[in-house]
Design an enzyme around this catalytic site. Structure first.
Site, mmCIF file in Angstrom:
data_model
loop_
_atom_site.group_PDB
_atom_site.id
_atom_site.type_symbol
_atom_site.label_atom_id
_atom_site.label_comp_id
_atom_site.label_asym_id
_atom_site.label_seq_id
_atom_site.Cartn_x
_atom_site.Cartn_y
_atom_site.Cartn_z
ATOM 1 C CB SER A 12 36.739 21.570 21.992
ATOM 2 O OG SER A 12 37.757 22.416 21.464
ATOM 3 C CG HIS A 37 33.660 21.620 18.712
ATOM 4 N ND1 HIS A 37 32.500 22.083 18.124
ATOM 5 C CD2 HIS A 37 34.341 22.732 19.110
ATOM 6 C CE1 HIS A 37 32.464 23.407 18.179
ATOM 7 N NE2 HIS A 37 33.565 23.834 18.766
ATOM 8 C CG ASP A 39 37.026 25.147 18.896
ATOM 9 O OD1 ASP A 39 35.914 25.580 18.543
ATOM 10 O OD2 ASP A 39 37.214 24.487 19.933
ATOM 11 C CG MET A 41 40.147 29.902 17.095
ATOM 12 S SD MET A 41 40.632 30.191 18.796
ATOM 13 C CE MET A 41 39.530 29.055 19.648
ATOM 14 C CG HIS A 70 33.118 26.880 16.415
ATOM 15 N ND1 HIS A 70 33.271 27.069 17.770
ATOM 16 C CD2 HIS A 70 32.554 28.028 15.935
ATOM 17 C CE1 HIS A 70 32.825 28.270 18.102
ATOM 18 N NE2 HIS A 70 32.389 28.879 16.998
ATOM 19 C CG MET A 72 35.341 30.844 16.601
ATOM 20 S SD MET A 72 36.005 30.103 18.092
ATOM 21 C CE MET A 72 36.424 28.489 17.456
ATOM 22 C CG MET A 141 29.875 31.205 20.762
ATOM 23 S SD MET A 141 30.826 29.679 20.566
ATOM 24 C CE MET A 141 32.190 29.929 21.703
ATOM 25 C CG ASP A 176 32.014 25.947 21.700
ATOM 26 O OD1 ASP A 176 32.742 25.488 22.601
ATOM 27 O OD2 ASP A 176 32.427 26.229 20.562
HETATM 28 C C1 DX5 Z 1 36.135 28.590 22.395
HETATM 29 C C2 DX5 Z 1 35.931 27.330 21.580
HETATM 30 C C3 DX5 Z 1 35.508 26.169 22.393
HETATM 31 C C4 DX5 Z 1 36.467 25.777 23.459
HETATM 32 C C5 DX5 Z 1 35.704 25.147 24.584
HETATM 33 O O1 DX5 Z 1 36.423 29.635 21.558
HETATM 34 O O2 DX5 Z 1 34.989 27.533 20.563
HETATM 35 O O3 DX5 Z 1 35.149 25.058 21.578
HETATM 36 O O4 DX5 Z 1 37.464 24.922 23.036
HETATM 37 O O5 DX5 Z 1 36.605 24.890 25.610
HETATM 38 P P1 DX5 Z 1 36.151 24.665 27.109
HETATM 39 O O6 DX5 Z 1 35.229 23.493 27.097
HETATM 40 O O7 DX5 Z 1 37.440 24.400 27.805
HETATM 41 O O8 DX5 Z 1 35.469 25.927 27.545
HETATM 42 ZN ZN ZN Z 2 34.113 25.757 19.442
#
Ligand code: DX5
Ligand code: ZN
Length: 228
Positions: A12, A37, A39, A41, A70, A72, A141, A176
């Site tokens: 990620s 990956h 993320d 947000m 991904h 969010m 998750m 994740d």
């Molecule tokens: C959390 C994200 C993850 C995150 C994982 O909201 O969706 O992808 O970056 O990070 P680690 O591996 O550090 O938990």
């Molecule tokens: Zn993620």
């Protein structure tokens, strides 16, 4: 194409240097990442804000493997075309992000991408039971989404249940949050095949010193080796 059931490590980039995404992506790929990956947000569905379609489009130029985006965010549907245009290979929406996950998954596939559906820790496996034919990946998750570096929440029971529900459909199970060499074997044993890892991959390295990225990726891979 046959379905790839091998273990895939998906770093990620939430844990990468935000001023240097292009080189960070190239560095983790050179060090053995299988997927990248990304993320996204929105500061609304989750209490943190990252980047949107123009940034993801810029990342695409540096991704030679597979770009796993991904979301969010809520709502999702107004942004699906923008992420297709940005070059996402797979787009994941949260089942909690709106009332119409069935329509959302159809729209993601309709836009030419693979479709993923994510489940927060508090959401039961049954929430995706009726959309398994519309998706290519279920993301379980193992932290509450929003931040990297949180502790793993044990969801192995849910993973096992999903593996049974999926049966022989060509659907990946992605984990994740909090994935490390200690937690990875638990979820792989339960049936997961895609492991997202942020802090556990990027710790100790940098674009100037990328070898730790490779060591970290290998440590996760080796921890699961005896199981598959
Ligand atoms: C959390 C994200 C993850 C995150 C994982 O909201 O969706 O992808 O970056 O990070 P680690 O591996 O550090 O938990
Ligand atoms: Zn993620």
């Amino acid at each position: 194409m046959t379905f790839d059931r091998s273990i895939k490590i998906a770093p990620s980039i939430l844990s990468a240097d935000f001023a240097d995404f292009g080189r960070e992506i190239e560095a983790v790929e050179a060090q053995g990442a299988d997927w990248i990956h990304v993320d996204v947000m929105d500061g609304h569905f989750v209490p943190n804000l990252t980047f949107g379609p123009p940034a993801v489009k810029a990342f695409r130029k540096h991704v030679n493997t597979f770009m796993d985006v991904h979301l969010m965010i809520a709502p999702v549907d107004p942004y699906i075309e923008a992420y297709a245009d940005a070059g996402a290979d797979l787009l994941t929406a949260h089942v909690e992000a709106g009332p119409h996950i069935h329509r959302t998954l159809q729209a993601i596939r309709g836009a030419g991408m693979k479709a993923g559906v994510a489940l927060n820790p508090g959401t039961p496996a049954e929430a995706v039971e009726h959309v398994l034919d519309l998706c290519d990946l279920v993301c379980v998750m193992t932290v509450n989404p929003g931040f990297g570096g949180q502790s793993f929440i044990d969801m192995t029971g849910k993973v096992r249940q999903l593996r049974a529900m999926i049966g022989d459909r060509p659907v990946h199970i992605e984990i994740d949050g909090g994935v490390t060499p200690q937690t990875a074997p638990l979820v792989v044993e339960a049936g997961a095949d895609v492991l997202v890892a942020g802090s556990a991959v990027f710790k100790g390295g940098s674009v100037g010193n990328p070898a730790p990225y490779g060591e970290n990726i290998r440590a996760i891979r080796v921890s699961c080796d005896t199981l598959v």
